[in-house]
Design a protein around this motif. Structure first.
Motif, PDB file in Angstrom:
ATOM      1  N   LYS A  63      58.483  77.476  79.491  1.00  0.00           N
ATOM      2  CA  LYS A  63      59.518  76.791  80.387  1.00  0.00           C
ATOM      3  C   LYS A  63      60.982  77.999  80.809  1.00  0.00           C
ATOM      4  O   LYS A  63      61.449  77.750  81.609  1.00  0.00           O
ATOM      5  CB  LYS A  63      60.293  75.715  79.573  1.00  0.00           C
ATOM      6  CG  LYS A  63      59.407  74.642  79.339  1.00  0.00           C
ATOM      7  CD  LYS A  63      59.962  73.308  78.634  1.00  0.00           C
ATOM      8  CE  LYS A  63      60.800  73.582  77.554  1.00  0.00           C
ATOM      9  NZ  LYS A  63      61.319  72.342  76.985  1.00  0.00           N
ATOM     10  N   CYS A  64      61.029  78.892  79.791  1.00  0.00           N
ATOM     11  CA  CYS A  64      61.996  79.702  80.106  1.00  0.00           C
ATOM     12  C   CYS A  64      61.880  81.112  79.128  1.00  0.00           C
ATOM     13  O   CYS A  64      61.285  81.016  78.157  1.00  0.00           O
ATOM     14  CB  CYS A  64      63.408  79.188  79.409  1.00  0.00           C
ATOM     15  SG  CYS A  64      64.563  79.901  79.744  1.00  0.00           S
ATOM     16  N   THR A  82      58.984  77.017  74.982  1.00  0.00           N
ATOM     17  CA  THR A  82      57.832  76.046  75.526  1.00  0.00           C
ATOM     18  C   THR A  82      57.989  74.669  75.213  1.00  0.00           C
ATOM     19  O   THR A  82      58.889  74.337  74.543  1.00  0.00           O
ATOM     20  CB  THR A  82      56.657  76.810  74.711  1.00  0.00           C
ATOM     21  OG1 THR A  82      56.472  76.195  73.251  1.00  0.00           O
ATOM     22  CG2 THR A  82      56.353  78.109  74.649  1.00  0.00           C
ATOM     23  N   ASP A  83      57.220  73.722  75.852  1.00  0.00           N
ATOM     24  CA  ASP A  83      57.365  72.415  75.618  1.00  0.00           C
ATOM     25  C   ASP A  83      57.138  72.218  73.928  1.00  0.00           C
ATOM     26  O   ASP A  83      57.948  71.241  73.357  1.00  0.00           O
ATOM     27  CB  ASP A  83      56.171  71.598  76.156  1.00  0.00           C
ATOM     28  CG  ASP A  83      56.241  71.601  77.523  1.00  0.00           C
ATOM     29  OD1 ASP A  83      57.366  71.823  78.021  1.00  0.00           O
ATOM     30  OD2 ASP A  83      55.267  71.745  78.311  1.00  0.00           O
TER      31      ASP A  83
END
Length: 605
Positions: A63-64, A82-83
């Motif tokens: 995600k980042c 991450t998730d």
């Protein structure tokens, strides 16, 4: 989208013998072992993954990604969100005692993250596939081809085939997993692996102590310290030589052929490099660099090259590597640099000024130093009128470059001052007279009354950013009307988007294809000139603009393209960081020029 990670997506780690480039993705795409100028075992930077890389990253969607250097160090920390959670990848090279090592440690920060590791070495710039076999311990592999071997070790077994190794693992908050790479000659026994935790603590402590000794306390200290760390990282510790960059063939024009090998040491950078190190108070590094310089220039002065290898090696023959597709399809990929064969008269001035500045910095006299300097000065007396290839290393015919004549003036001026200020034996009156002759010659043939500006070559009507050096070396004051006219002419002809290009002349007429980017050292020279003119607000605005061009971890390359908003050229570039330090020093000083420490107090008008 670019075919490769942007140049600014890379960060540098190193051990003062060599360096690696780590992408934001967690992939090491460039690594030469055991030295800066050795063949690469990871060359994905200049080809593709099949040319060698080493990836450690989350297996699923990220995600980042954020990253930083630990303050005051060359230890890189990349955080992946991450998730399922977050992990930090810590990359560094311990200071070398025997074998070179890279240590990559994954630290669980939150939740649980599925990770992957892919290890695909390719020796000799991606041309030699490695033979991989497991270590007897079962916790690593050995990859070898020809004279090189690298050992990858970790705490669990790796999957492998004949040419690569991989791993899939899950890491939870509070857990750590480390991978250690070690190089050795293929005929040697397996070298010992360092303890990852202890090596990290020792490396952190060493860099923190080194950067903590920096004496610069002015505005922009964070940027200055990061630049000095970068210069230290580009230093070959055994000799003190500072490479121009850690890479070869990163292009000045995407898809073009201005792709050169910068893993060597240029004499044209000598004085500014000394002064940047002196600005930080690093006397040991100043002395080491001067020692490298003295060893490199030993010999006949008519063979004084513009550049040398990191050990002082003279022959740097240029080869093309056709199996590499090139960064952003920029070919050819080159190793070696035929510019070493060129004649650039400005290097005589750079060497004389470097030795003069070293004495001003309080370095002790070297028994061979003045003898070598005098020999070079004697040669230049007879040859300063000759054309040369110039500071920008033009590869067609030689010309009467104004900057080269200015640096011949510098050589005579510093030789004269060595007698005056330091009691050296020499022909002071003769050197003073020749200094005045060169000055008059430049003012007559290198200045265009109609343009009210100094020009690139005698008889030309072209601007050249190297003319911004004239006040910095003391040839004319910054507020001389001729220099003010030159600054304005350069701004008119060479400035776009607030940045400075080297020259406006069509590169094809100089034996080179089209250029693409602003030259960052020239931008810093403009900052210096504006500051010396007392136009501090304008100078600071431009300096802040240049600081904003650094990537997220504070690194600069050689050039910048405002249209694509991308860095260009080899990376990170030593002279760009030298320029940053020098400009910060001038801006933090009193604008008299003494903050820079280079120009003598009585420039000739």
């Amino acid at each position: 989208m670019p075919d490769s990670p942007a140049i600014e997506d890379y960060a540098l780690i190193g051990d003062l013998h060599t360096a690696a480039l780590v992408a934001r993705t967690g992939s090491i795409d460039w690594l030469c072992l055991p030295r800066f100028d050795s063949g690469a075992c990871f060359a994905a930077l200049l080809g593709g993954e099949e040319q060698g890389h080493w990836l450690v990253a989350p297996a699923g969607r990220t995600k980042c990604v954020s990253r930083r250097y630990r303050p005051g160090t060359l230890i890189l920390e990349t955080e992946f969100e991450t998730d399922g959670g977050a992990v930090t990848l810590i990359d560094f090279m311990p200071r070398r005692e025997s074998s070179p090592h890279i240590i990559r440690t994954v630290v669980g920060r939150r939740g649980a993250v599925q990770m992957m590791m892919t290890f695909l070495p390719r020796f000799d710039y991606g041309s030699a596939a490695a033979w991989i076999k497991p270590l007897e311990s079962g916790h690593g592999v050995r990859a070898a081809a020809g004279p090189d071997a690298i050992y990858l070790r970790t705490e669990f077994a790796l999957k492998q085939d004949n040419q690569s190794a991989s791993a899939a693992f899950e890491i939870h908050a509070g857990q750590e997993v480390s991978f250690t790479l070690t190089w050795a000659e293929s005929h040697e026994e397996e070298p010992a692996a360092p303890d990852a935790g202890r090596a990290l603590r020792e490396t952190d402590a060493w860099w923190s102590e080194w950067s903590g000794r920096c004496e610069y306390r002015g505005k922009w200290s964070e940027a200055v310290v990061r630049s000095l760390i970068t210069l230290k990282a580009l230093t070959f510790a055994p000799t003190g030589g500072v490479v121009s960059a850690a890479t070869t063939s990163l292009p000045e024009h995407f898809g073009g052929s201005l792709n050169w090998d910068y893993r060597y040491c240029w004499l044209r950078d000598a004085t500014f490099t000394l002064m940047a190190l002196d600005a930080g108070g690093y006397a040991e590094e100043v002395a080491a660099f001067r020692g490298w310089l003295l060893n490199a220039i030993a010999g006949e002065p008519d063979n004084l090259q513009i550049m040398f290898g990191i050990t002082g090696r003279r022959r740097l023959p240029e080869l093309e590597l056709p199996w590499l597709a090139g960064y952003e399809k920029s070919t050819p990929v080159r190793v070696g640099n035929d510019a070493y064969r060129q004649r650039q008269l400005d290097v005589y001035g750079e060497v004389a000024d470097a030795m003069y500045q070293a004495r001003r910095m309080g370095l002790g006299e070297n028994a061979d130093m003045w003898k070598a300097e005098r020999t070079a000065i004697d040669w230049l007396e007879k040859h300063w009128t000759e054309p040369d290839n110039g500071i920008w290393e033009m590869r067609d015919k030689r010309r009467q470059f104004t900057h080269s004549k200015v640096m011949a003036w510098v050589a005579m001026d510093r030789a004269m001052r060595m007698v005056q200020e330091f009691g050296q034996s020499g022909e002071e009156s003769r050197w003073r007279a020749l200094r005045d002759v060169i000055h008059a010659d430049v003012c007559k043939h290198g200045f265009d009354e109609k343009l009210n500006s100094f020009v690139q070559c005698y008889g030309s009507e072209d601007a050249d950013a190297s003319l911004l050096m004239m006040p910095l070396v003391g040839f004319v004051p910054a507020d001389d009307p001729r220099m003010i006219g030159t600054i304005e002419f350069i701004k008119k002809q060479l400035m776009r988007d607030g940045l400075v290009w080297r020259y406006a002349t069509d590169d094809a007429s100089f034996g080179l294809p089209a250029k693409d980017g602003a030259f960052l050292i020239c931008c810093f020279w403009m900052v210096d000139n504006l500051a010396l003119l007392g136009r501090r607000e304008e100078a600071e605005q431009m300096f802040e603009r240049l600081l904003a061009l650094r990537n997220d971890v504070g690194l600069l390359s050689e050039e910048y393209n405002p249209k694509s908003a991308r860095l260009l050229g080899n990376f990170p570039q030593a002279i760009s960081h030298v320029g940053l330090v020098h400009s910060a020093r001038i801006l933090y000083g009193d604008s008299s020029g003494q903050a820079a420490g280079r120009a003598p107090r009585d420039p000739q008008g």
